[in-house]
Scaffold this motif. Sequence first.
Motif, PDB file in Angstrom:
ATOM      1  N   ILE A 150       0.840  -1.214   0.000  1.00  0.00           N
ATOM      2  CA  ILE A 150       0.000   0.000   0.000  1.00  0.00           C
ATOM      3  C   ILE A 150       0.863   1.247   0.000  1.00  0.00           C
ATOM      4  CG2 ILE A 150      -1.639   1.326   1.413  1.00  0.00           C
ATOM      5  CD1 ILE A 150      -2.966  -0.924  -0.175  1.00  0.00           C
ATOM      6  N   GLN A 151       1.996   1.185   0.711  1.00  0.00           N
ATOM      7  CA  GLN A 151       2.894   2.344   0.715  1.00  0.00           C
ATOM      8  C   GLN A 151       3.366   2.668  -0.697  1.00  0.00           C
ATOM      9  OE1 GLN A 151       5.411   0.787   4.109  1.00  0.00           O
ATOM     10  NE2 GLN A 151       5.760   3.004   4.364  1.00  0.00           N
ATOM     11  N   LEU A 152       3.742   1.628  -1.448  1.00  0.00           N
ATOM     12  CA  LEU A 152       4.220   1.842  -2.813  1.00  0.00           C
ATOM     13  C   LEU A 152       3.096   2.399  -3.692  1.00  0.00           C
ATOM     14  CD1 LEU A 152       6.343  -1.397  -3.378  1.00  0.00           C
ATOM     15  CD2 LEU A 152       7.174   0.925  -2.893  1.00  0.00           C
ATOM     16  N   ALA A 153       1.918   1.838  -3.529  1.00  0.00           N
ATOM     17  CA  ALA A 153       0.789   2.275  -4.366  1.00  0.00           C
ATOM     18  C   ALA A 153       0.436   3.722  -4.075  1.00  0.00           C
ATOM     19  CB  ALA A 153      -0.412   1.362  -4.134  1.00  0.00           C
ATOM     20  N   LYS A 154       0.337   4.041  -2.799  1.00  0.00           N
ATOM     21  CA  LYS A 154      -0.096   5.393  -2.461  1.00  0.00           C
ATOM     22  C   LYS A 154       1.016   6.392  -2.774  1.00  0.00           C
ATOM     23  CE  LYS A 154       2.094   6.648   1.526  1.00  0.00           C
ATOM     24  NZ  LYS A 154       2.481   7.980   2.017  1.00  0.00           N
ATOM     25  N   ALA A 155       2.267   5.949  -2.666  1.00  0.00           N
ATOM     26  CA  ALA A 155       3.360   6.858  -3.016  1.00  0.00           C
ATOM     27  C   ALA A 155       3.313   7.182  -4.502  1.00  0.00           C
ATOM     28  CB  ALA A 155       4.707   6.224  -2.646  1.00  0.00           C
ATOM     29  N   ALA A 156       2.991   6.183  -5.334  1.00  0.00           N
ATOM     30  CA  ALA A 156       2.885   6.415  -6.776  1.00  0.00           C
ATOM     31  C   ALA A 156       1.767   7.397  -7.077  1.00  0.00           C
ATOM     32  CB  ALA A 156       2.644   5.095  -7.505  1.00  0.00           C
ATOM     33  N   LEU A 157       0.643   7.192  -6.417  1.00  0.00           N
ATOM     34  CA  LEU A 157      -0.497   8.080  -6.648  1.00  0.00           C
ATOM     35  C   LEU A 157      -0.159   9.505  -6.233  1.00  0.00           C
ATOM     36  CD1 LEU A 157      -3.449   8.562  -7.322  1.00  0.00           C
ATOM     37  CD2 LEU A 157      -4.065   7.673  -5.062  1.00  0.00           C
ATOM     38  N   TYR A 158       0.406   9.612  -5.035  1.00  0.00           N
ATOM     39  CA  TYR A 158       0.738  10.933  -4.514  1.00  0.00           C
ATOM     40  C   TYR A 158       1.780  11.614  -5.397  1.00  0.00           C
ATOM     41  CZ  TYR A 158       2.267  14.600  -1.398  1.00  0.00           C
ATOM     42  OH  TYR A 158       2.583  15.823  -0.873  1.00  0.00           O
ATOM     43  N   ALA A 159       2.784  10.841  -5.820  1.00  0.00           N
ATOM     44  CA  ALA A 159       3.862  11.417  -6.622  1.00  0.00           C
ATOM     45  C   ALA A 159       3.321  11.921  -7.954  1.00  0.00           C
ATOM     46  CB  ALA A 159       4.968  10.385  -6.845  1.00  0.00           C
ATOM     47  N   GLY A 160       2.371  11.193  -8.543  1.00  0.00           N
ATOM     48  CA  GLY A 160       1.771  11.638  -9.805  1.00  0.00           C
ATOM     49  C   GLY A 160       1.067  12.971  -9.625  1.00  0.00           C
ATOM     50  N   ALA A 161       0.284  13.075  -8.540  1.00  0.00           N
ATOM     51  CA  ALA A 161      -0.428  14.320  -8.281  1.00  0.00           C
ATOM     52  C   ALA A 161       0.559  15.462  -8.048  1.00  0.00           C
ATOM     53  CB  ALA A 161      -1.348  14.147  -7.070  1.00  0.00           C
ATOM     54  N   ARG A 162       1.603  15.186  -7.280  1.00  0.00           N
ATOM     55  CA  ARG A 162       2.599  16.231  -7.001  1.00  0.00           C
ATOM     56  C   ARG A 162       3.320  16.677  -8.266  1.00  0.00           C
ATOM     57  NH1 ARG A 162       4.218  18.262  -2.049  1.00  0.00           N
ATOM     58  NH2 ARG A 162       5.388  19.566  -3.487  1.00  0.00           N
ATOM     59  N   LEU A 163       3.565  15.707  -9.149  1.00  0.00           N
ATOM     60  CA  LEU A 163       4.244  16.032 -10.400  1.00  0.00           C
ATOM     61  C   LEU A 163       3.414  17.054 -11.194  1.00  0.00           C
ATOM     62  CD1 LEU A 163       6.746  15.239 -12.042  1.00  0.00           C
ATOM     63  CD2 LEU A 163       5.349  13.503 -13.161  1.00  0.00           C
ATOM     64  N   LEU A 164       2.106  16.812 -11.248  1.00  0.00           N
ATOM     65  CA  LEU A 164       1.244  17.747 -11.961  1.00  0.00           C
ATOM     66  C   LEU A 164       1.226  19.109 -11.267  1.00  0.00           C
ATOM     67  CD1 LEU A 164      -1.859  15.614 -13.027  1.00  0.00           C
ATOM     68  CD2 LEU A 164       0.303  15.990 -14.222  1.00  0.00           C
ATOM     69  N   MET A 165       1.234  19.075  -9.904  1.00  0.00           N
ATOM     70  CA  MET A 165       1.240  20.335  -9.153  1.00  0.00           C
ATOM     71  C   MET A 165       2.540  21.100  -9.409  1.00  0.00           C
ATOM     72  SD  MET A 165      -0.473  18.758  -5.716  1.00  0.00           S
ATOM     73  CE  MET A 165      -0.291  20.178  -4.623  1.00  0.00           C
ATOM     74  N   ASP A 166       3.654  20.376  -9.459  1.00  0.00           N
ATOM     75  CA  ASP A 166       4.935  21.019  -9.791  1.00  0.00           C
ATOM     76  C   ASP A 166       4.842  21.686 -11.154  1.00  0.00           C
ATOM     77  OD1 ASP A 166       5.982  20.020  -7.500  1.00  0.00           O
ATOM     78  OD2 ASP A 166       7.342  18.579  -8.472  1.00  0.00           O
ATOM     79  N   ARG A 167       4.296  20.917 -12.129  1.00  0.00           N
ATOM     80  CA  ARG A 167       4.239  21.430 -13.483  1.00  0.00           C
ATOM     81  C   ARG A 167       3.364  22.689 -13.538  1.00  0.00           C
ATOM     82  NH1 ARG A 167       5.537  19.010 -18.640  1.00  0.00           N
ATOM     83  NH2 ARG A 167       6.639  17.427 -17.428  1.00  0.00           N
ATOM     84  N   ARG A 168       2.337  22.681 -12.694  1.00  0.00           N
ATOM     85  CA  ARG A 168       1.460  23.837 -12.656  1.00  0.00           C
ATOM     86  C   ARG A 168       2.040  24.946 -11.782  1.00  0.00           C
ATOM     87  NH1 ARG A 168      -4.120  25.305 -13.766  1.00  0.00           N
ATOM     88  NH2 ARG A 168      -4.129  27.446 -13.022  1.00  0.00           N
ATOM     89  N   GLY A 169       3.032  24.565 -10.953  1.00  0.00           N
ATOM     90  CA  GLY A 169       3.653  25.577 -10.098  1.00  0.00           C
ATOM     91  C   GLY A 169       2.841  25.909  -8.873  1.00  0.00           C
ATOM     92  N   VAL A 170       2.141  24.896  -8.300  1.00  0.00           N
ATOM     93  CA  VAL A 170       1.355  25.147  -7.089  1.00  0.00           C
ATOM     94  C   VAL A 170       1.787  24.179  -5.989  1.00  0.00           C
ATOM     95  CG1 VAL A 170      -0.667  26.014  -8.327  1.00  0.00           C
ATOM     96  CG2 VAL A 170      -0.489  23.566  -7.793  1.00  0.00           C
ATOM     97  N   LYS A 171       1.552  24.590  -4.748  1.00  0.00           N
ATOM     98  CA  LYS A 171       1.889  23.756  -3.594  1.00  0.00           C
ATOM     99  C   LYS A 171       0.646  23.069  -3.054  1.00  0.00           C
ATOM    100  CE  LYS A 171       6.341  24.732  -3.047  1.00  0.00           C
ATOM    101  NZ  LYS A 171       7.250  23.700  -3.536  1.00  0.00           N
ATOM    102  N   LYS A 172      -0.530  23.550  -3.452  1.00  0.00           N
ATOM    103  CA  LYS A 172      -1.749  22.941  -2.957  1.00  0.00           C
ATOM    104  C   LYS A 172      -2.866  23.061  -4.004  1.00  0.00           C
ATOM    105  CE  LYS A 172      -4.030  26.685  -0.448  1.00  0.00           C
ATOM    106  NZ  LYS A 172      -5.183  26.510  -1.295  1.00  0.00           N
TER     107      LYS A 172
END
Lengths: 678, 678
Positions: free
Chosen positions: A533-555
């Motif tokens: 579950i840690q690996l799965a949720k880390a992948a999900l979270y990392a994908g969302a963060r990647l998009l947030m980085d690309r958009r330049g937002v922290k939240k």
Amino acid sequence: MSDTDPLVVFTPSGKRGRFAVGTPILTAARALGVDLDSVCGGRGICSKCQVAPQFGEFSKHGVTSAEDALSEWNAVEERYRAKRGMIDGRRLGCQATVQGDVVVDVPPESQVHKQVVRKRAEAREIVMDPATRLYYVEVAEPDMEHPSGDLERLQEALAAQWGLAHAVGDLRTLQMLQPALREGGWKVTVAVHHGDGLGPARIIQVWPGFHEGSIYGAAFDVGSTTVACHLCDLVTGEVLASSGLMNPQIRFGEDLMSRVSYAMMNPGGAAAMTKAVREAANALIGQVAAEARVDREEIVEAVFVGNPVMHHLLLGIDPKELGWAPFALATNSALNFWSTEIGMEMHPNARIYILPCIAGHVGADAAAVALSEGPNVSDDLVLVVDVGTNAEILLGDRRQVLACSSPTGPAFEGAQISAGQRAAPGAIEKVEIDPATKEPRFRVIGCELWSDDPGFAAALGREGVTGICGSGIIEVIAEMRLAGVIDEDGAIGSAAAAGTGRCVPDGRTHAYLLHETPEGRRILVTQADVRAIQLAKAALYAGARLLMDRRGVKKVDRVILAGAFGAHISPKHAMVLGMIPDCPLEKVSSAGNAAGTGARIALLNSAARREIESVVRRIEKVETATEPRFQEHFVNAIAVPHKTDPFPVLNGVVTLPAVAFGGSGDEEGGRRRRRARG
Amino acid sequence: MSDTDPLVVFTPSGKRGRFAVGTPILTAARALGVDLDSVCGGRGICSKCQVAPQFGEFSKHGVTSAEDALSEWNAVEERYRAKRGMIDGRRLGCQATVQGDVVVDVPPESQVHKQVVRKRAEAREIVMDPATRLYYVEVAEPDMEHPSGDLERLQEALAAQWGLAHAVGDLRTLQMLQPALREGGWKVTVAVHHGDGLGPARIIQVWPGFHEGSIYGAAFDVGSTTVACHLCDLVTGEVLASSGLMNPQIRFGEDLMSRVSYAMMNPGGAAAMTKAVREAANALIGQVAAEARVDREEIVEAVFVGNPVMHHLLLGIDPKELGWAPFALATNSALNFWSTEIGMEMHPNARIYILPCIAGHVGADAAAVALSEGPNVSDDLVLVVDVGTNAEILLGDRRQVLACSSPTGPAFEGAQISAGQRAAPGAIEKVEIDPATKEPRFRVIGCELWSDDPGFAAALGREGVTGICGSGIIEVIAEMRLAGVIDEDGAIGSAAAAGTGRCVPDGRTHAYLLHETPEGRRILVTQADVRAIQLAKAALYAGARLLMDRRGVKKVDRVILAGAFGAHISPKHAMVLGMIPDCPLEKVSSAGNAAGTGARIALLNSAARREIESVVRRIEKVETATEPRFQEHFVNAIAVPHKTDPFPVLNGVVTLPAVAFGGSGDEEGGRRRRRARG
């Protein structure tokens, strides 16, 4: 019209104009562009143009309608009322003529572009604008002196009576045309499909005379696990029946990648899976048609969505290129074709529409989610997560939409989990762990009681407690973290838990004993389960963060959890686990089967097809596999919760920040506790 | 280019221009719009751009080419010559570059729009302009950062490298696309069908790398009696194989109306006839493909023509409306669809084109005759007669074309004639009757000798003399009239013939004894036979006269006899009989299977499809059934010859006017006598 002609005001549109005495209300409506339906073109046959004159009251429109503002109830109306019934006060718009100033209400059922009722308050409205519509026409009889084909005279009638320029007829239309024209005495009802994008309008079916029935469409969501179908009335927009079946491709592989591998390693493997999924779709057509008492040949249109592998297999395209980099799609455009081309057993002239895939891992299902949840029309920044074997993630607002797919693997679906199982009676779906005693209480699917409620054992089904479903896994591991049973790194057996009897040795590690059945079978959450579950949720979270980085937002402003899994997950526990970026809990919502809803929108509104095709072209695709920041986020996100958000951990117990969860979290929990599974 | 750049002159076009030293000849040709083929787009792979530089001679173009006017023979050319061979003096246009003034000849085989050789000197030329063409393209590889489908990248390559905007690919294209792109290392050859009228270009097939083979098309003429197929190379235009089969629908009825009756009276009758004719077409595809050593899946296009009943039955449309007034066609437009829609076993993506029907009795076969014989581009007024169960008649010139159908019945095909039979070995096909003795001589199919030549009996086939074929019937009755065996009214047994022993009693009337076999079997021409031919020829003549009336003319400049029957008929005898309006005999020609030729033209030249569609729309259709003048002409035309032309009859023997027949008639007869059949 002159200034002394009577004034006609239509509600709810507010459109108004002066019309000569004797003008039919339908004619007035058309002249003003009022949305008033008619299939028979004003011949008093179809009764679709029913209106409600507003008599005797002072209207806000400044018109007072008198009883004699319209012509008298006539024989055509009387015949129709006797035969079919009509609500008191209603008139046929094609029969009632203007006699004086009048306010005329067009009830929703008389509007072509009526709105479809949706259950979720926050959901986008669906306005009826189906691609396939019915038209009643009177066709000129053949004339030896001026020989022309029956098809050509039908086309002329459609052009003259409905302004439909050159609707084409194919061989199947030609085959049915001549008997229908003669049986109907040169009056027929035709179903016309209004073009695939820029394509021509097509005559799909010809019925003799006026066709009393409706026409139907099917919206399919082809998932890796489940194939679902909604049968809709293409006139009212109503869902008449819905059904789902296990995707029979499961026998070739549980998850997407194992099916792609099967296609790679077995000659004919892809073809076998294509056959299987088409058979399932045909079985569903049979089910929904039977349930709605509709002949399957009356289904004149269908829309399919699915992830790229399902999309390719349905279409008979070998999916192997989706199994390795660069994950090349055969096509990333929307597709239009005949039902017969993929062997669908419905109207043989039915047109099929397939939403476009966004990228090699972000399919037509994600496009359908985008259509349903509309990130592109959102004023605030919304994160939409469709959790499955691959999580498909959208982030955006009116300005820009980004998309990526994250390889979460099948852990969220209960696969690779020691006691994991499908969501079925007997599966643990809700869990609470006492932070002091580490004792759990839980609820299982099919039983209203909690495990510590009196009578729980008696209320259980015959199968007892069988395992843990996907949403249960999320809850138990989040609760284990909240209770200090696991530490930040996910290790089971912290000091606090060690002596409780719930933390039991399991090989070289520890496991948490969630339940022991009367027969002595233990339902454990093992260290390996936590890691998965840690690996799965880390992948999900990392994908969302990647998009947030690309958009330049922290939240983000809002989070929408889509998919069947998303519908059952507890937002609080998802956030404790660190599956999704921090966001006020009340801003986390579940969209249910958003992909299926998107398919239904595309079925009922052809403008929505053009919209999503345009949105998909403009979506910024982010590839996780080649992005170094994804790895970085992934590693940081393995901790429970992730290390990248400021999340206080005190005394081994995670303290939830008030802003995120506050009282509403508890209230939500309490409400959920008392509520039967949706 | 500047004035000092070398001058390049292309022959035979004469196009010329100055190009910088180093410009490839192919590039120069394209810049000037010279018709120089290339499938690979100048990559030195396809060798279609071969040219013949004209060295060392003073050209009429005022350019003297030196040996060094082109770049040296290079390695690409050497490799091609070693592998495939190349005519001495030829160069590859994409490799040879301009070095000095040069004259370059483009040989016919290097022209895209080459002319197809036709046997008949007077025939319209066919210029190659096929709807389906090959293109070699290099496709961009997929890029994870900018995900797009393989189809979309192929479409971009076609647009960029060939200017082909948005060629669509259907499901079958998508299914073959990905393996072909990878096997070919992102270089593929595609066959593109250039649209059905205004429709989109369609990608039909994708081959990995450069496709060494050609592509093929089939032209079908579906007659009531015979189905014929020509297999053509779509690059060279060559006919690779031709074959014909009896139309298996004959078992449902000999002639058109009996088949329409069968459809009316038997449920499933039309479907059974549809199945039969499609099976025959598939058998023919097998035959021509085998003969030409072509795989049937390499046949990427087909054209069909046929009369309205054959047209409808092929398409699966019940023909019953063609059996009664007002003879309504299901459609009078040209049709385009997939081969699979009518079950043709060829390339599954093959497009089918069907020429338009002109009217209820004037079919796509008549349209094909019009395309082949071009009355619409004729300077003089031409009458085109396609003789069959229904005669389809065209009359026209550049100014106007008229068309009608005349109900000749099946007598011309040997049906309803006592000794009538199909054209097969043993059938009498040529007859002469001595005006003095009334004694006949004749020739039979399969034997070079006349019946009064020594050794005739021995030279006959085993079957002996079996009957009279259609063209033989025309000849014998015309000869009977010329010899005074029948009178103007068609009665056998004039005074002159009564005592000859050839005029024998036959019930209440007389018959002419044409032959008695050694076994004593008599081949007679009965009074009923003469009556049947009188009715048939009167119908044909009356149809032609009706068109002439409509056009306001008393005579035509030329007559073309089309169809298999028209190919074997003797123009002199046809005129004696009064089948066709008077016309100088040398102006009567046979066009052979003009319908089949028209189908072949439509197959090889897509502009011809647009042309014939436009011609058919403009053709003035004349309905014989409702035109009183038709009956009048018909009644007058029953006499032999007809009474409406000034035709002197002296002493019971018809005297042929010198202007019509003169010496050339006899010469023609003599020539025909010595010529083997067909």
